[in-house]
Scaffold this active site. Structure first.
Site, mmCIF file in Angstrom:
data_model
loop_
_atom_site.group_PDB
_atom_site.id
_atom_site.type_symbol
_atom_site.label_atom_id
_atom_site.label_comp_id
_atom_site.label_asym_id
_atom_site.label_seq_id
_atom_site.Cartn_x
_atom_site.Cartn_y
_atom_site.Cartn_z
ATOM 1 N N GLU A 82 -24.504 22.428 -41.380
ATOM 2 C CA GLU A 82 -23.359 23.325 -41.593
ATOM 3 C C GLU A 82 -22.131 22.506 -41.960
ATOM 4 O O GLU A 82 -22.132 21.274 -41.798
ATOM 5 C CB GLU A 82 -23.085 24.162 -40.332
ATOM 6 C CG GLU A 82 -24.086 25.287 -40.147
ATOM 7 C CD GLU A 82 -23.747 26.186 -38.970
ATOM 8 O OE1 GLU A 82 -22.891 25.818 -38.151
ATOM 9 O OE2 GLU A 82 -24.354 27.257 -38.872
ATOM 10 N N HIS A 200 -12.530 32.835 -39.525
ATOM 11 C CA HIS A 200 -13.743 32.516 -40.275
ATOM 12 C C HIS A 200 -13.556 32.984 -41.711
ATOM 13 O O HIS A 200 -13.151 34.118 -41.953
ATOM 14 C CB HIS A 200 -14.962 33.198 -39.649
ATOM 15 C CG HIS A 200 -16.237 32.594 -40.110
ATOM 16 N ND1 HIS A 200 -16.705 32.729 -41.396
ATOM 17 C CD2 HIS A 200 -17.146 31.809 -39.470
ATOM 18 C CE1 HIS A 200 -17.846 32.068 -41.511
ATOM 19 N NE2 HIS A 200 -18.129 31.498 -40.363
ATOM 20 N N ARG A 246 -13.320 25.167 -42.091
ATOM 21 C CA ARG A 246 -13.094 26.620 -42.157
ATOM 22 C C ARG A 246 -11.652 26.979 -42.489
ATOM 23 O O ARG A 246 -11.400 27.913 -43.246
ATOM 24 C CB ARG A 246 -13.479 27.266 -40.825
ATOM 25 C CG ARG A 246 -14.958 27.304 -40.635
ATOM 26 C CD ARG A 246 -15.352 27.953 -39.340
ATOM 27 N NE ARG A 246 -16.807 27.962 -39.265
ATOM 28 C CZ ARG A 246 -17.499 28.395 -38.226
ATOM 29 N NH1 ARG A 246 -16.871 28.870 -37.181
ATOM 30 N NH2 ARG A 246 -18.801 28.365 -38.240
ATOM 31 N N HIS A 305 -11.746 34.785 -35.515
ATOM 32 C CA HIS A 305 -13.135 34.517 -35.122
ATOM 33 C C HIS A 305 -13.264 33.812 -33.782
ATOM 34 O O HIS A 305 -14.094 34.171 -32.964
ATOM 35 C CB HIS A 305 -13.763 33.671 -36.227
ATOM 36 C CG HIS A 305 -15.202 33.341 -36.006
ATOM 37 N ND1 HIS A 305 -16.164 34.314 -35.857
ATOM 38 C CD2 HIS A 305 -15.851 32.137 -35.930
ATOM 39 C CE1 HIS A 305 -17.342 33.736 -35.684
ATOM 40 N NE2 HIS A 305 -17.176 32.427 -35.702
ATOM 41 N N ARG A 340 -12.481 24.099 -34.152
ATOM 42 C CA ARG A 340 -13.844 23.956 -33.628
ATOM 43 C C ARG A 340 -14.818 23.604 -34.744
ATOM 44 O O ARG A 340 -14.815 24.220 -35.800
ATOM 45 C CB ARG A 340 -14.269 25.275 -32.989
ATOM 46 C CG ARG A 340 -15.702 25.323 -32.556
ATOM 47 C CD ARG A 340 -16.009 26.668 -31.945
ATOM 48 N NE ARG A 340 -16.019 27.725 -32.915
ATOM 49 C CZ ARG A 340 -17.113 28.305 -33.383
ATOM 50 N NH1 ARG A 340 -18.310 27.916 -32.972
ATOM 51 N NH2 ARG A 340 -17.041 29.298 -34.249
#
Ligand SMILES: Cc1cc2nc3c(=O)[nH]c(=O)nc-3n(C[C@H](O)[C@H](O)[C@H](O)COP(=O)(O)OP(=O)(O)OC[C@H]3O[C@@H](n4cnc5c(N)ncnc54)[C@H](O)[C@@H]3O)c2cc1C
Length: 489
Positions: A82, A200, A246, A305, A340
């Site tokens: 990811e 997000h 992100r 998110h 994060r």
């Protein structure tokens, strides 16, 4: 175990992409640590990250033994890659990893006669005594019987999740109203890093306010973003293009929608091999909304998110109030810093959850206080604020969500933050109790935490991770390698 609605309603059950752990021989906890620190933009607590990445693999193996079924490939667990992970290290169960973990753990609990799960039990406040700041349990609202109940306990663990519902558009379910953070704050705990909210980037653009997430893993498998003029744009914003952090992708999408006067951008996954089999949940959810991802582009826009900050804890989940622990998204262990790393939050829950249990065992021999000793005056608490006529809690909730979305969202500046502070303060004074007690408690908690988020966002005059100030667009390491914490005084 008390849950405010059903055990199913949670962020965990909705998690799609997976859980990160350095389990591959070509990976290592050190590489995982490096990636986590890089994403955290200078604000991670290195000690906590070290615990996360070193203890993570063992906890994940235990999760598998507990019944969580992850996808396999050639006889070993299949690992996805990811955004911002330098190695493939994401264990996944198709695109419904959270539900695989949640159901395995709930089944374990249900099989254990020592564990009782009580639904419709809403944490109102932490039980303490005036003379000594300690936690002796919780005051709870039993919605089924419409009554308040006191639970005394030697160790109380808050695992009440995040604050996504403070925003109009969010991937979080309706239960994510920051209750644990607000209750801990009222009890004297510190709330830290709350200006850092992760938006997000790829959330399905629909008329709904709780919106459906299109996992980061889709971009990991080659999903491409286009603006409504059909132009691929991510190369203009970051060398990693679609796999940029992100916050970068979210701001790029906002910028492109403004430039093209549109409300969304397109996510193309039509070319991903076996896209339907790899992402069955996404396939079905899009199909239900009339979009066939194997043939059509998907309209996406960012939504709130994940809450990086929360109740400050040490690496044993201790909150500073003896007897009270916090774990998961409601806690701020410091592992996420200002941003994060994808798939680190499920891991955080199991790693620090275990450490709390180990630590809490130490105090199980602590004195249990009798009810008559608990003389804290709850009627003085904010949640018992008497209010004559005003705005209904549901109306206040909508106004708060709108205000946070418009003024404390992806792009922030001083005038908008000040406006939000004023609106939240007015709403706080206007909310009436009404007949729906739960709605009232929730909205008081949301307003309480909103105030903290706004104030922290005002104070942090720089941009970093999940906090972007258009009036201070640079990261300022000289002044701002530090945390903002609040204590209720
Ligand atoms: C759509 C989506 C996808 C995600 N994908 C991933 C992913 O792929 N990988 C990853 O690592 N993370 C992912 N995340 C983030 C991750 O799922 C969450 O951060 C994590 O699951 C939080 O777990 P938790 O136990 O802290 O909170 P939750 O799972 O949200 O559980 C909180 C529980 O507390 C209960 N509760 C709340 N308030 C009260 C109260 N007042 N009284 C009693 N009970 C209360 C709630 O009902 C709920 O049962 C995703 C999140 C979302 C929303």
């Amino acid at each position: 175990m008390l849950v405010k609605k059903t055990i199913k309603e949670s962020n965990t059950g909705l998690a799609q992409g997976g859980i990160a752990a350095a389990v591959h021989e070509e990976d290592s906890p050190f590489l995982h640590l490096e990636d986590t620190l890089e994403a955290g933009a200078g604000l991670c607590n290195i000690e906590a990250v070290d615990v996360l990445v070193r203890e993570g693999p063992e906890r994940v193996r235990e999760l598998i033994s507990a019944g969580a079924r992850f996808d396999m490939k050639n006889g070993t667990v299949s690992l996805a890659r990811e955004g911002a992970h330098s190695r493939p290290r994401i264990l996944h169960a198709a695109d419904a990893t959270g539900e695989a973990i949640r159901s395995a753990l709930v089944e374990k609990c249900e099989q254990n006669p020592d564990i009782q799960i009580l639904s419709d039990h809403f944490l109102i406040d932490i039980l303490g005594r005036e003379q000594d700041p300690e936690c002796y349990g919780a005051l709870v609202y039993d919605a089924r019987h419409d009554q308040k109940v006191v639970f005394t306990a030697r160790a109380t663990i808050l695992a009440t999740g995040g604050a996504g519902q403070l925003y109009k558009y969010t991937t979080n379910p309706s239960v994510a109203t920051a209750d644990g953070m607000a209750a801990a704050f009222r009890a004297g705990c510190r709330l830290t890093d709350l200006e850092f909210i992760q938006f997000h980037p790829t959330v399905l653009f629909t008329s709904e306010t709780q919106r459906f997430l299109i996992s980061e893993a889709v971009r990991g498998e080659g999903g491409r973003l286009y603006n409504t003029k059909g132009e691929a744009f991510m190369a203009n914003y970051h060398p990693l293009k679609e796999l940029a952090p992100r916050d970068v992708v979210s701001r790029a999408i906002v910028s492109e929608t403004r430039r093209t006067n549109s409300e969304y951008v397109w996510l193309d996954m039509t070319h991903i091999p076996n896209v339907k089999e790899r992402f069955p949940t996404i396939y079905l959810n899009c199909l239900q909304r009339g979009i066939n991802i194997t043939r059509e582009l998907v309209p996406v826009f960012p939504a709130a998110h994940y809450t990086m900050g929360g109740i400050e804890t040490n690496t044993y989940g201790e909150t500073g109030l003896p007897g009270l622990y916090a774990c998961g998204e409601t806690a701020c262990t410091g592992v996420h810093g200002a941003n994060r790393l994808a798939s680190n939050s499920l891991l955080e829950g199991i790693v620090f959850g275990q450490r709390i249990v180990d630590k809490a065992e130490e105090i199980l021999y602590r004195r249990r206080v009798s009810l008559s000793e608990l003389c804290r005056h709850f009627e003085q608490s904010e949640v018992f604020k008497p209010q004559a006529k005003g705005l209904a809690p549901q109306e206040v909730r909508l106004q708060l969500q709108e205000t946070m979305w418009e003024n404390v969202g992806i792009l922030r500046d001083e005038p908008h933050l000040r406006k939000a502070a004023q609106v939240v303060s007015e709403l706080y004074n206007q909310v009436e109790r009404g007949d729906d007690v739960l709605a009232y408690y929730e909205v008081i908690n949301m307003l309480t935490v909103a105030r903290v988020i706004i104030q922290a966002a005002l104070w942090r005059t720089e941009s970093r991770g999940g906090h972007f100030r258009t009036d201070y667009p640079q990261r300022d390491d000289l002044r701002w390698i530090r945390h903002i914490s609040f204590v209720n005084c």
